[in-house]
Design an enzyme around this catalytic site. Structure first.
Site, PDB file in Angstrom:
ATOM      1  N   SER B 117      20.844 -34.181 -37.898  1.00 24.74           N
ATOM      2  CA  SER B 117      20.333 -33.480 -36.911  1.00 24.74           C
ATOM      3  C   SER B 117      21.651 -33.711 -35.614  1.00 24.74           C
ATOM      4  O   SER B 117      22.641 -33.279 -35.726  1.00 24.74           O
ATOM      5  CB  SER B 117      18.959 -33.904 -36.512  1.00 24.74           C
ATOM      6  OG  SER B 117      18.559 -33.126 -35.350  1.00 24.74           O
ATOM      7  N   LYS B 169       5.545 -26.450 -13.728  1.00 30.28           N
ATOM      8  CA  LYS B 169       6.197 -27.679 -13.386  1.00 30.28           C
ATOM      9  C   LYS B 169       5.700 -28.784 -14.286  1.00 30.28           C
ATOM     10  O   LYS B 169       6.340 -29.812 -14.676  1.00 30.28           O
ATOM     11  CB  LYS B 169       6.072 -28.020 -11.920  1.00 30.28           C
ATOM     12  CG  LYS B 169       6.928 -29.483 -11.350  1.00 30.28           C
ATOM     13  CD  LYS B 169       8.408 -29.296 -11.294  1.00 30.28           C
ATOM     14  CE  LYS B 169       9.316 -30.311 -11.206  1.00 30.28           C
ATOM     15  NZ  LYS B 169      10.525 -30.027 -11.578  1.00 30.28           N
TER      16      LYS B 169
END
Lengths: 190, 303
Positions: B117, B169
Site C-alpha cells: 500500500s 461536517k
C-alpha cells in the site's frame, strides 16, 4: 616558567613525568588555560568538520560555527574548573597533599594530546582503512590523555598511581550517580 | 634552534595543515564514493508517535532529513532505501513519494518482508525496485474504516452532542448514512485514482494496466516482478550493486544514514514520548486511552 613554553609542551609529550612534576610545582596557570583552550578548540573544529556536532541531527537549532566554538570554550573551561575542584576534593579526602593550582595547571597541559585528533581526522578521510586507523589513533589519544591526567594527580599530590586513579574515578562516579538519580526521580515522578 | 623548538614547530605545522585539509579537503581530494543505506520501517504517519522509538514510524520529516543529508554529502553517489512498511496515511505517503521523485541522485528501493500500500506508493518513484522473491507487496488501494464508538462512549458515560456548521461536517463521526457512505466512497475513489496514476507514472506502466492491478490485492515478490511492479529480485546487496551501477561508480563504500538522535526533552517529555504516553494513560484511564488511539488511527482513509 624556568623552561620555555615550547620545551614544556614537547616535554609533556616526550618526558611527561618530569615535565608534569615541574608544572605541578611552578603552576603556570595562564599557559595551562591557553594550552587547554587550544586543544579544546582543535577538537571542536575537528568535530564540527567531521559532523560530530550535528546539532540539527540532535534535535537542536543549528546556531553556526562561531557560536558553537564560543559555547564550547566556555563549557570546557567550566568543566576544567569543576572537574579539578572535584578531583581536588577527592584527593583531600583520600589523604593527598597538594594545591588546586598545581592540579589545574597540570590538567590543562594534560589535554595537549587532544590536538592530534586533527591529523587523525585527516587520516580518517583516507578510503577503506582511514576510519579504522583514525579510530585506533583516537583511542590512543584518549588513553594518552588519561595517562597524563593520572600522572598530574600523582605528581601533584605525591600519591601512588592506584590512588591517583581512584581520585580521578571518584568525581566521575559521583557525577554519574547524581545523573542516574536525577533521571530516576524524573521517571518516578510521572 | 633547539631540538624542542624544532619538534614543537613540526607538530604545530602538522596541526595547522590538518585543520586546513579538514576545511578544504573535499575540494583538494575528492572523497571516496559512497552508497548510503536509509532504513525506513513501520507505518507511514504525518508525525511519529513512538519516541523513544522514532524509527517505528516513517514520517515525511524523518525521510526529508535523511534525503537532505544524502543530497548534501557530495561523497554519496547513490541511495538505497531499505523499506519495510504496511503503508499508512495518504498525504504523508504522497509527501514522501514526492521527495523520492525529486531526489537528484540515483535511488533504489530494497524491499524487506512487507512493502504494501503506502509502502509501495513511496517506492513507486524510485529509479529501481528490488524485492525478495517472498516479499509481500502490492495492495494498491485505499481503505477507510468507519468506527462506531457509541458503545464505548456509552460505557464511559460520555454523551456527545454535535453542532455543525455545514451539513456533513460530522461525516466521519456519526453512523454512516447512504449519502455519507457515497461521499466517503468518492474521497476513497479519488485517493485510489491518485495512487494508480502515481504507480503508472513511477513505473512507466499504462494506466489501464495499473488499474487492473490496483484491486488492493497482495502480490508476492516473484508475481510483482512479472507484473512490472518491481525490477529485480534480490536483497540488500543486489540493491547496493544496482545503485552503484546507476551512479556509474566502480568502487564504493557503504554507509548507513541513521535517523537523528532525539533531544533529551523529546526523548522523555516530547509528543509521543513513552513518559508522556504513560502520563496520559494514567490520567485518562485505559478505556479513554483506547478511544484516543482508535480515533487517531482510524479517522481518515489510508493507503
Amino acid at each position: 616558567m624556568e623552561k620555555g613554553i615550547l620545551e614544556t609542551l614537547v616535554g609533556v609529550l616526550a618526558r611527561p613525568t618530569s615535565t608534569i612534576r615541574s608544572i605541578c610545582q611552578q603552576r603556570p596557570i595562564g599557559w595551562a588555560i591557553i594550552v587547554y583552550l587550544v586543544a579544546s578548540l582543535v577538537s571542536t573544529i575537528v568535530w564540527i568538520e567531521t559532523g560530530f556536532y550535528d546539532l540539527e541531527g540532535m534535535g537542536l537549532p543549528d546556531v553556526g560555527m562561531p557560536t558553537i566554538i564560543v559555547g564550547s570554550i566556555i563549557f570546557n573551561i567550566v568543566i576544567l574548573v569543576v572537574f579539578t575542584a572535584l578531583s581536588h576534593l577527592a584527593a583531600s579526602l583520600l589523604g593527598g597533599k597538594g594545591g588546586y593550582g598545581g592540579l589545574f595547571s597540570s590538567f590543562g597541559f594534560a589535554s595537549l594530546p587532544g590536538i592530534f585528533v586533527a591529523p587523525l581526522a585527516v587520516v580518517g578521510m583516507l578510503p577503506m582503512v582511514g576510519a579504522l586507523l583514525s579510530g585506533l589513533g583516537n583511542f590512543g589519544v584518549l588513553i594518552w590523555s588519561l595517562a597524563l591526567y593520572i600522572l598530574a594527580v600523582r605528581e601533584n599530590y605525591l600519591v601512588s598511581t592506584g590512588r591517583a586513579i581512584l581520585i580521578l574515578l571518584l568525581p566521575t562516579v559521583v557525577l554519574l550517580v547524581l545523573s542516574g538519580l536525577l533521571v530516576g526521580l524524573l521517571l518516578l515522578s510521572v | 634552534m633547539s631540538r624542542s623548538k624544532i619538534i614543537a614547530l613540526i607538530i604545530g605545522v602538522v596541526i595547522v595543515v590538518s585543520l586546513i585539509v579538514l576545511f578544504f579537503g573535499q575540494e583538494i581530494v575528492p572523497p571516496h564514493p559512497r552508497v548510503a543505506i536509509i532504513t525506513l520501517t513501520g507505518p507511514i504517519q504525518g508525525s511519529d508517535g513512538g519516541l523513544p522509538f522514532p524509527d517505528t514510524a516513517i514520517t515525511p520529516e524523518l525521510v526529508r532529513g535523511l534525503l537532505e543529508q544524502a543530497e548534501g554529502d557530495r561523497s554519496i553517489k547513490a541511495v538505497v532505501l531499505r523499506i519495510d512498511s504496511p503503508g499508512g496515511m495518504i498525504a504523508a505517503s504522497q509527501e514522501i513519494g514526492d521527495m523520492i521523485k525529486e531526489f537528484e541522485k540515483p535511488i533504489v528501493v530494497s524491499m524487506g518482508d512487507q512493502v504494501t500500500s503506502g509502502g509501495y506508493y513511496i517506492s513507486a518513484h524510485a529509479d529501481m525496485i528490488i524485492a525478495q522473491a517472498g516479499t509481500i507487496t502490492g495492495s494498491i488501494g485505499v481503505i477507510f474504516t468507519h468506527l462506531n464508538v457509541d458503545g464505548l462512549l456509552e460505557k464511559l458515560g460520555i454523551e456527545m452532542e454535535t453542532v455543525t456548521g455545514g451539513e456533513h461536517k460530522d461525516m466521519f463521526v456519526t453512523p454512516l448514512t447512504p449519502e455519507r457512505r457515497y461521499l466517503i466512497q468518492r474521497i476513497t475513489d479519488a485517493a485510489h485514482d491518485q495512487f494508480i496514476h502515481t504507480v503508472a507514472e513511477g513505473r512507466d506502466l499504462p494506466i489501464s494496466e495499473v488499474r487492473e492491478l490496483a484491486t488492493g490485492e497482495l502480490f508476492i515478490g516473484r508475481q510483482a516482478l512479472e507484473l512490472g511492479l518491481v525490477d529485480r529480485l534480490g536483497g540488500r546487496q543486489v540493491a547496493i550493486n544496482v545503485a552503484a551501477e546507476l551512479a556509474g561508480i566502480q568502487e564504493w563504500v557503504v554507509i548507513e544514514l541513521a535517523p537523528p538522535v532525539p533531544s533529551l526533552f523529546d526523548l522523555f517529555l516530547g509528543g509521543g514520548s513513552i513518559l508522556r504516553e504513560m502520563a496520559i494513560a494514567r490520567l485518562l484511564g485505559d478505556e479513554i486511552t483506547l478511544l484516543r488511539t482508535l480515533l487517531k488511527t482510524y479517522s481518515l482513509p489510508r493507503y
